[in-house]
Design an enzyme around this catalytic site. Structure first.
Site, PDB file in Angstrom:
ATOM      1  N   SER A 251       0.839  -1.192   0.000  1.00  4.98           N
ATOM      2  CA  SER A 251       0.000   0.000   0.000  1.00  4.98           C
ATOM      3  C   SER A 251       0.883   1.254   0.000  1.00  4.98           C
ATOM      4  O   SER A 251       1.748   1.401  -0.850  1.00  4.98           O
ATOM      5  CB  SER A 251      -0.932  -0.074   1.215  1.00  4.98           C
ATOM      6  OG  SER A 251      -2.035   0.771   1.065  1.00  4.98           O
ATOM      7  N   ASP A 478      -8.532  -3.848  -6.742  1.00  2.00           N
ATOM      8  CA  ASP A 478      -8.057  -3.271  -5.480  1.00  2.00           C
ATOM      9  C   ASP A 478      -8.786  -1.962  -5.231  1.00  2.00           C
ATOM     10  O   ASP A 478      -8.767  -1.057  -6.068  1.00  2.00           O
ATOM     11  CB  ASP A 478      -6.542  -3.030  -5.575  1.00  2.00           C
ATOM     12  CG  ASP A 478      -5.911  -2.648  -4.242  1.00  2.00           C
ATOM     13  OD1 ASP A 478      -6.508  -1.830  -3.517  1.00  2.00           O
ATOM     14  OD2 ASP A 478      -4.822  -3.156  -3.946  1.00  2.00           O
ATOM     15  N   HIS A 506      -7.403  -5.561  -1.202  1.00  4.75           N
ATOM     16  CA  HIS A 506      -6.269  -4.640  -1.207  1.00  4.75           C
ATOM     17  C   HIS A 506      -4.985  -5.414  -0.962  1.00  4.75           C
ATOM     18  O   HIS A 506      -4.832  -6.065   0.070  1.00  4.75           O
ATOM     19  CB  HIS A 506      -6.488  -3.595  -0.121  1.00  4.75           C
ATOM     20  CG  HIS A 506      -5.428  -2.545  -0.061  1.00  4.75           C
ATOM     21  ND1 HIS A 506      -4.827  -2.015  -1.185  1.00  4.75           N
ATOM     22  CD2 HIS A 506      -4.844  -1.918   0.999  1.00  4.75           C
ATOM     23  CE1 HIS A 506      -3.935  -1.108  -0.827  1.00  4.75           C
ATOM     24  NE2 HIS A 506      -3.922  -1.042   0.494  1.00  4.75           N
TER      25      HIS A 506
END
Length: 537
Positions: A251, A478, A506
């Site tokens: 991320s 995502d 994600h």
């Protein structure tokens, strides 16, 4: 509600969802020496090449005068000891880094470090740093709760897994903004101000948060940028005795890893960037495209929900499900729901709970149950999902996730919007990106408008010329880091290689795809990235 640009792995949220479902089903209920230097990528067998100081890549952003002043930081010793509490079985240490790399004499800050020693007795590859994103997520918590048990056995056998909470985060010198009670009031804010009075209240809430950060965090607010955090990682690399940095960033952690590669391309070892952020995008575009990502995730959830025996949003398809959810959230604006807590479920908290469940398809059953309960007047499960997102524990204490998130984001790039009028002009585009959540995410993008510190970063392409091959992993559906961002980052990096996962949720590594895990593991263990056309499902 404050969800703007919170980019982190879904592990904590998924674990919370699992605990919720379990509870719903069951009913109420000695110091060691620092690591010695070992051969690294590019070294000949039997030799050691360790880049220990800032001079290896020149002075960089610190300037030539400061470079010599940084050498003592690279020369300090990590004094490892057994971690306490939930960290049993891990080693902990602390390290000093300069508050300001341009003026190292201006003072130090302390970073907390933890590691899990490699389980194997041979074939050691050095240290593997991990970061779960955020910005503001605790890397140490991620190491202890996920990486040390979920990373494949062969990776854990050949690497020491290492985590450092970045500057401003968690156990390191933290940024704080509000008390726990003030955070409760802050997170309950109406996410869609509809009248002039509501807009004034929304802005006042943001200003109070920003002022709290200025008061409580002081000088730290000017020195929590991603560039500075990346420089901290290089100090840690040197202290661990590694000539190259091996790293798995998820991320926002992909931006941290890419920034490291930009600053220190010759020191890049094996970098995995999973769930990539595109560093070339403006804050407004990031937030708008993230809104589209959450819409894609909601569509997948709605289709899955419609296949279940009972779906609280109906069985006619995503459009109808979206209308029902919007109507439900709008009703909460005037009629919050009771919960098993003393707090009520407001529109803001419910919206955050829905967003939290979009991060991981493993949380969808909990969201279905939450919405079913809410239809019966009980907001408890949705409130629990929101609390997990904000990292609020059962005692009402918050981590500093949200404070650090804002501090880093607002320093890294110019604000998406400068006032409510900018948001209102952008609302049509955000509604188009996400008919369900677009308005709330547009207003959440206003946070940096009132920040007390001017940004030091700006959007730009990262090429990292001269770096070893870097593996970028992208998931097609995502919600938080849309797949086009991974494609873009892989194309920007001069040595980027894209691995695609056709799936939901994600990030992708260690989330159930054997294909993804095998490709990433092979790269980490052999330095060989998968073919550019590799696609997993």
């Amino acid at each position: 509600m404050d969800t703007s640009r919170l980019l982190r792995t879904s592990g904590t949220l998924a674990a919370t969802a699992a605990l919720l479902l379990s509870a719903l089903t069951a009913g109420p209920a000695a110091p060691t020496a620092s690591a010695s230097a070992r051969p690294q990528d590019g070294d000949e067998p039997g030799t050691t090449t360790v880049a220990t100081g800032p001079e290896e890549t020149g002075a960089g952003p610190a300037g030539p005068a400061a470079a010599g002043l940084l050498r003592p930081y690279y020369a300090q010793k990590l004094r490892w000891h057994s971690c306490t509490g939930k960290g049993a079985g891990f080693e902990c240490a602390s390290m000093k880094v300069p508050l300001d790399y341009a003026s190292p004499r201006a003072g130090d800050i302390t970073l907390a470090v933890a590691r899990k020693r490699a389980t194997g007795s041979s074939g050691h590859l050095g240290s593997l740093l991990v970061n779960p994103g955020g910005p503001g997520g605790s890397a140490i918590d991620y190491l202890q709760s996920h990486a040390a048990t979920k990373y494949p056995a062969e990776v854990r056998a050949r690497y020491d897994l290492v985590a450092a909470d970045p500057r401003g985060v968690g156990r390191s010198t933290p940024v704080t903004c509000l008390s726990d009670g003030e955070m409760d009031r802050y997170t309950q804010a109406d996410p869609n101000p509809r009248t002039a009075a509501q807009t004034r209240g929304y802005v006042a809430n943001l200003k109070k948060f920003s002022q709290g950060c200025a008061t409580r965090a002081g000088r730290m607010l000017r020195h929590v940028s991603t560039v500075e955090a990346a420089r901290d990682m290089d100090v840690l690399r040197g202290l661990l005795g590694d000539g190259k940095l091996h790293y798995v960033g998820a991320s926002y952690g992909t931006f941290l890893g890419a920034t490291y590669a930009e600053l220190f391309p010759s020191r890049v070892g094996r970098l995995v960037l999973d769930g990539a952020l595109d560093p070339s995008l403006s804050a407004e575009r990031i937030n708008r495209e993230q809104a589209a990502g959450f819409q894609t995730a909601f569509t997948s959830f709605a289709r899955d929900c419609a296949r279940q025996v009972e779906c609280p949003l109906g069985t006619t398809g995503p459009d109808e499900a979206g209308k029902r959810l919007r109507a439900f959230l709008a009703r909460l604006a005037g009629h919050p729901l009771t919960t098993h807590d003393s707090r009520r479920l407001t529109e803001g908290l419910a919206t955050t709970g829905v967003i939290a469940a979009m991060y991981d398809e493993g949380a969808w059953p909990a969201l279905r149950r939450a919405l079913s309960d809410a239809a019966d007047g009980d907001g408890t499960v949705l409130l629990a999902l929101s609390d997990a997102y904000y990292e609020r524990d059962e005692h009402g204490a918050y981590s500093n996730l949200m404070a650090a998130n804002s501090a880093v984001n607002c320093l890294d790039a110019p604000a998406a919007f400068h006032g409510p009028e900018d948001v209102r002009r952008a609302l049509p585009a955000f509604r188009k990106a996400s008919p369900v959540l677009g308005e709330a995410l547009a207003w959440a993008s206003l946070g940096c408008a009132y920040w007390p510190v001017r940004p030091t970063g700006h959007p730009h392409r990262i090429t990292a010329h001269g770096a070893a091959p870097i593996l970028v992993v992208g998931t097609t559906r995502d919600p938080a880091t849309p797949y086009p961002w991974a494609r873009s980052l892989a194309s920007q990096l001069s040595s980027g290689r894209l691995l695609t996962y056709d799936g939901d949720g994600h990030t992708a590594y260690t989330r159930g795809s054997e294909c993804v895990d095998e490709a990433v593991d092979s790269y980490l263990l052999t330095r060989t990235p998968p073919p550019a056309t590799r696609r997993c499902s």
